[in-house]
Design a protein around this motif. Structure first.
Motif, mmCIF file in Angstrom:
data_model
loop_
_atom_site.group_PDB
_atom_site.id
_atom_site.type_symbol
_atom_site.label_atom_id
_atom_site.label_comp_id
_atom_site.label_asym_id
_atom_site.label_seq_id
_atom_site.Cartn_x
_atom_site.Cartn_y
_atom_site.Cartn_z
ATOM 1 N N LEU A 1 0.996 -1.106 0.079
ATOM 2 C CA LEU A 1 -0.096 0.024 -0.246
ATOM 3 C C LEU A 1 0.918 1.215 0.222
ATOM 4 O O LEU A 1 2.070 1.063 0.423
ATOM 5 C CB LEU A 1 -0.990 -0.039 1.286
ATOM 6 C CG LEU A 1 -2.106 -0.963 1.155
ATOM 7 C CD1 LEU A 1 -2.323 -1.532 2.570
ATOM 8 C CD2 LEU A 1 -3.256 -0.358 0.492
ATOM 9 N N PRO A 2 0.281 2.495 -0.378
ATOM 10 C CA PRO A 2 1.171 3.536 -0.305
ATOM 11 C C PRO A 2 1.672 3.892 0.901
ATOM 12 O O PRO A 2 0.987 4.160 1.718
ATOM 13 C CB PRO A 2 0.320 4.647 -1.156
ATOM 14 C CG PRO A 2 -0.899 3.887 -1.759
ATOM 15 C CD PRO A 2 -0.985 2.710 -0.887
ATOM 16 N N GLN A 3 2.883 4.800 0.832
ATOM 17 C CA GLN A 3 3.288 5.450 2.289
ATOM 18 C C GLN A 3 3.914 6.732 2.071
ATOM 19 O O GLN A 3 3.326 7.664 2.555
ATOM 20 C CB GLN A 3 4.618 4.443 2.833
ATOM 21 C CG GLN A 3 5.221 4.837 3.982
ATOM 22 C CD GLN A 3 6.309 4.089 4.782
ATOM 23 O OE1 GLN A 3 6.089 2.776 4.488
ATOM 24 N NE2 GLN A 3 7.182 4.791 5.513
ATOM 25 N N SER B 1 4.384 0.438 1.419
ATOM 26 C CA SER B 1 4.683 -0.322 2.755
ATOM 27 C C SER B 1 3.968 -1.612 2.797
ATOM 28 O O SER B 1 3.135 -1.846 1.778
ATOM 29 C CB SER B 1 3.973 0.513 3.861
ATOM 30 O OG SER B 1 2.477 0.406 3.722
ATOM 31 N N THR B 2 4.023 -2.387 3.610
ATOM 32 C CA THR B 2 3.457 -3.668 3.902
ATOM 33 C C THR B 2 2.038 -3.415 4.379
ATOM 34 O O THR B 2 1.782 -2.200 4.851
ATOM 35 C CB THR B 2 4.019 -4.688 4.848
ATOM 36 O OG1 THR B 2 3.927 -4.286 6.058
ATOM 37 C CG2 THR B 2 5.527 -4.864 4.312
ATOM 38 N N ILE B 3 1.051 -4.484 4.657
ATOM 39 C CA ILE B 3 -0.258 -4.061 5.257
ATOM 40 C C ILE B 3 0.104 -3.874 6.790
ATOM 41 O O ILE B 3 -0.674 -3.207 7.438
ATOM 42 C CB ILE B 3 -1.142 -5.142 4.890
ATOM 43 C CG1 ILE B 3 -0.555 -6.574 5.833
ATOM 44 C CG2 ILE B 3 -1.262 -5.705 3.485
ATOM 45 C CD1 ILE B 3 -1.605 -7.527 5.799
ATOM 46 N N TYR B 4 1.291 -4.062 7.480
ATOM 47 C CA TYR B 4 1.539 -3.790 8.712
ATOM 48 C C TYR B 4 1.675 -2.496 9.193
ATOM 49 O O TYR B 4 1.820 -2.123 10.319
ATOM 50 C CB TYR B 4 2.186 -4.918 9.330
ATOM 51 C CG TYR B 4 1.639 -6.144 9.258
ATOM 52 C CD1 TYR B 4 0.486 -6.743 10.163
ATOM 53 C CD2 TYR B 4 2.045 -7.057 8.112
ATOM 54 C CE1 TYR B 4 0.004 -8.093 9.808
ATOM 55 C CE2 TYR B 4 1.430 -8.451 7.832
ATOM 56 C CZ TYR B 4 0.261 -8.926 8.862
ATOM 57 O OH TYR B 4 -0.263 -10.016 8.792
ATOM 58 N N TRP B 5 2.236 -1.779 8.036
ATOM 59 C CA TRP B 5 2.594 -0.249 8.333
ATOM 60 C C TRP B 5 1.439 0.431 8.928
ATOM 61 O O TRP B 5 0.264 0.141 8.439
ATOM 62 C CB TRP B 5 3.330 0.334 7.390
ATOM 63 C CG TRP B 5 3.717 1.774 7.272
ATOM 64 C CD1 TRP B 5 3.021 2.891 6.823
ATOM 65 C CD2 TRP B 5 4.742 2.577 8.192
ATOM 66 N NE1 TRP B 5 3.431 4.201 7.149
ATOM 67 C CE2 TRP B 5 4.625 3.806 8.079
ATOM 68 C CE3 TRP B 5 5.438 1.670 9.001
ATOM 69 C CZ2 TRP B 5 5.595 4.563 8.424
ATOM 70 C CZ3 TRP B 5 6.286 2.731 9.437
ATOM 71 C CH2 TRP B 5 6.546 4.112 9.548
ATOM 72 N N TRP B 6 1.466 1.395 9.901
ATOM 73 C CA TRP B 6 0.184 2.088 10.607
ATOM 74 C C TRP B 6 -0.534 2.628 9.673
ATOM 75 O O TRP B 6 -1.849 2.942 9.851
ATOM 76 C CB TRP B 6 0.610 2.667 11.717
ATOM 77 C CG TRP B 6 1.480 4.172 11.484
ATOM 78 C CD1 TRP B 6 2.642 4.378 11.169
ATOM 79 C CD2 TRP B 6 0.804 5.391 11.333
ATOM 80 N NE1 TRP B 6 2.974 5.856 10.838
ATOM 81 C CE2 TRP B 6 1.829 6.419 11.010
ATOM 82 C CE3 TRP B 6 -0.500 5.801 11.545
ATOM 83 C CZ2 TRP B 6 1.280 7.691 10.903
ATOM 84 C CZ3 TRP B 6 -0.756 6.991 11.517
ATOM 85 C CH2 TRP B 6 0.151 8.081 11.117
ATOM 86 N N CYS B 7 -0.283 3.005 8.387
ATOM 87 C CA CYS B 7 -0.770 3.905 7.545
ATOM 88 C C CYS B 7 -1.370 3.142 6.522
ATOM 89 O O CYS B 7 -2.001 3.741 5.691
ATOM 90 C CB CYS B 7 0.012 4.905 6.931
ATOM 91 S SG CYS B 7 0.845 5.954 8.145
ATOM 92 N N SER B 8 -1.469 1.834 6.697
ATOM 93 C CA SER B 8 -1.799 0.938 5.497
ATOM 94 C C SER B 8 -3.364 0.944 5.088
ATOM 95 O O SER B 8 -3.927 0.818 4.124
ATOM 96 C CB SER B 8 -1.842 -0.320 5.708
ATOM 97 O OG SER B 8 -2.216 -0.844 6.923
ATOM 98 N N GLY B 9 -4.143 1.838 6.109
ATOM 99 C CA GLY B 9 -5.620 1.723 5.838
ATOM 100 C C GLY B 9 -6.042 2.977 5.153
ATOM 101 O O GLY B 9 -7.159 3.256 4.722
ATOM 102 N N PHE B 10 -5.194 3.960 4.984
ATOM 103 C CA PHE B 10 -5.498 5.221 4.513
ATOM 104 C C PHE B 10 -5.673 5.255 3.006
ATOM 105 O O PHE B 10 -6.714 6.013 2.602
ATOM 106 C CB PHE B 10 -4.510 6.332 4.842
ATOM 107 C CG PHE B 10 -4.452 6.696 6.292
ATOM 108 C CD1 PHE B 10 -5.471 7.170 6.960
ATOM 109 C CD2 PHE B 10 -3.351 6.496 7.154
ATOM 110 C CE1 PHE B 10 -5.474 7.492 8.239
ATOM 111 C CE2 PHE B 10 -3.140 6.612 8.477
ATOM 112 C CZ PHE B 10 -4.309 7.295 9.004
#
Length: 390
Positions: A50-52, A63-72
């Motif tokens: 996902l984008p970071q 980022s991977t899905i586990y980066w805190w921003c993954s839901g944005f």
């Protein structure tokens, strides 16, 4: 004659500049850019990324899905779909939301609320998909495992730098919305108790007399007393880190919406009034309000979060002047963010929407770059403003 023509031209130019773009037109313009950017953004992603941001070499950073921003990113796609009703955007929103399915079982991170509420939460709100609702409930239960009845708060981080024992950051207020939603949707009083206790404890321990917030409070897990107060991502422990103040404003405004508890509204208004007295003329905060050279960097992400919170707070405030003040600063922030200085041209900025955000300046991480959460809260704020104005 030439001088007269030049004078008339100058007068005409000044008159045209004074004609302010309507907020409806501004919103349409931004969502046109957002749609183009985010449809292209998906071509940069893989099955589990996902984008970071943008990396130091100016290339796209995922980022991977586990980066805190993954839901944005999926959350922003849902907002773009909400405005445009473009089925292609909806398809991408669904695809990128489903990437986060494993997050519902994560118990070693407090950011489950960010990750799931922005993605699955908006997906459920717009589609009524019961499978999304189940994921949200499981995620809320996972998040609640990080709560301690001794400290009265949800633990933010498991890593223990700087001698921490039970670190809790102001960002954690944002994750309470997932708990409150799940509590109401599934009639689970325990989840509401966890959310409200965390909010109450944070209200008591995280704020200074002027209603500015520390970034982190470290608790003793044995008896719950406060061991230290710090501002890890800001200029100094006693400084007002820009995005931290945004999380606080948004978090307590949201908690009033979810509970109707007047003390949360009062606290949100106190934070809001503090910010009104400190924000720059254009409404976009410095990365830290107290940094000696704070004007070196503005933080679009903090401005977007504040704008969204100010719009919502304007609908709750009982004082008419306060309501107008909150809505006015939100409009100012949105107009600034929609200007060419912050809003990217289609095809640029690695397909992010906004430029000039600051992630973690003390660690020289993500400084003056686009960030996925800046885009998310910018779009949310525009939709909220549109609804507020009818």
């Amino acid at each position: 004659m030439k001088e007269k023509w030049l004078l008339l031209s100058l007068i005409g130019f000044l008159i045209s500049c004074s004609k302010q773009e309507s907020m409806d037109a501004l919103t349409a313009r931004v969502f046109t850019v957002a749609e183009q950017q985010y449809l292209t953004m998906d071509t940069r992603l893989e099955v589990t990324t996902l984008p970071q941001s943008i990396a130091s070499d100016s290339t796209f950073k995922s980022s991977t899905i586990y980066w805190w921003c993954s839901g944005f990113y999926p959350g922003s796609l849902w907002y773009i779909y909400e405005y445009t009703q473009n089925e292609a955007v909806k398809t991408l929103a669904e695809k990128n939301t489903l990437k986060l399915d494993p997050i519902q079982y994560v118990t070693n991170d407090h950011d489950v609320g960010f990750q799931l509420n922005c993605s699955y939460g908006n997906g459920f709100r717009l589609t009524g998909n019961e499978d999304y609702k189940k994921v949200l409930y499981q995620g809320a239960q996972s998040l609640a495992t990080r709560f301690s009845s001794v400290t009265g708060v949800i633990r933010s981080w498991d890593f223990l730098r700087r001698g921490w024992k039970y670190p809790v950051i102001i960002d954690n207020m944002m994750n309470l919305e997932l708990l409150m939603f799940a509590s109401k949707a599934f009639d689970n009083d325990t989840l509401e108790y966890v959310a409200r206790t965390h909010a109450n404890t944070t209200l008591k321990n995280h704020f200074r007399k002027d209603y500015s917030s520390y970034h982190l409070v470290d608790y003793d897990p044995e008896d719950g007393h406060v061991r230290s107060r710090q501002t890890v991502q800001g200029y100094s422990n006693e400084s007002s880190w820009g995005r931290g103040q945004a999380w606080a404003l948004y978090g307590y405004t949201m908690m009033f919406r979810m509970t109707g508890d007047e003390k949360y509204l009062e606290h949100a208004e106190n934070i809001a009034d503090m910010l009104l007295s400190r924000l720059p003329v254009d409404g976009i905060p410095y990365w830290d309000f107290d940094a000696p050279n704070g004007n070196e960097y503005r933080d679009a992400s903090a401005g977007a979060i504040m704008a969204s919170a100010f719009v919502e707070l304007s609908g709750f405030a009982t004082d008419e002047k306060a309501r107008q003040n909150y809505l006015s600063i939100a409009e100012k922030q949105l107009r600034t963010l929609a200007s060419s200085h912050y809003l990217a041209e289609p095809g640029t900025n690695c397909n992010f929407i906004l430029k000039h955000s600051v992630g973690n300046l003390p660690e020289k991480s993500e400084v003056d770059v686009p960030l996925s959460y800046a885009d998310y809260y910018f779009l949310e704020a525009l939709l909220r403003y549109k609804k507020a104005m009818g």
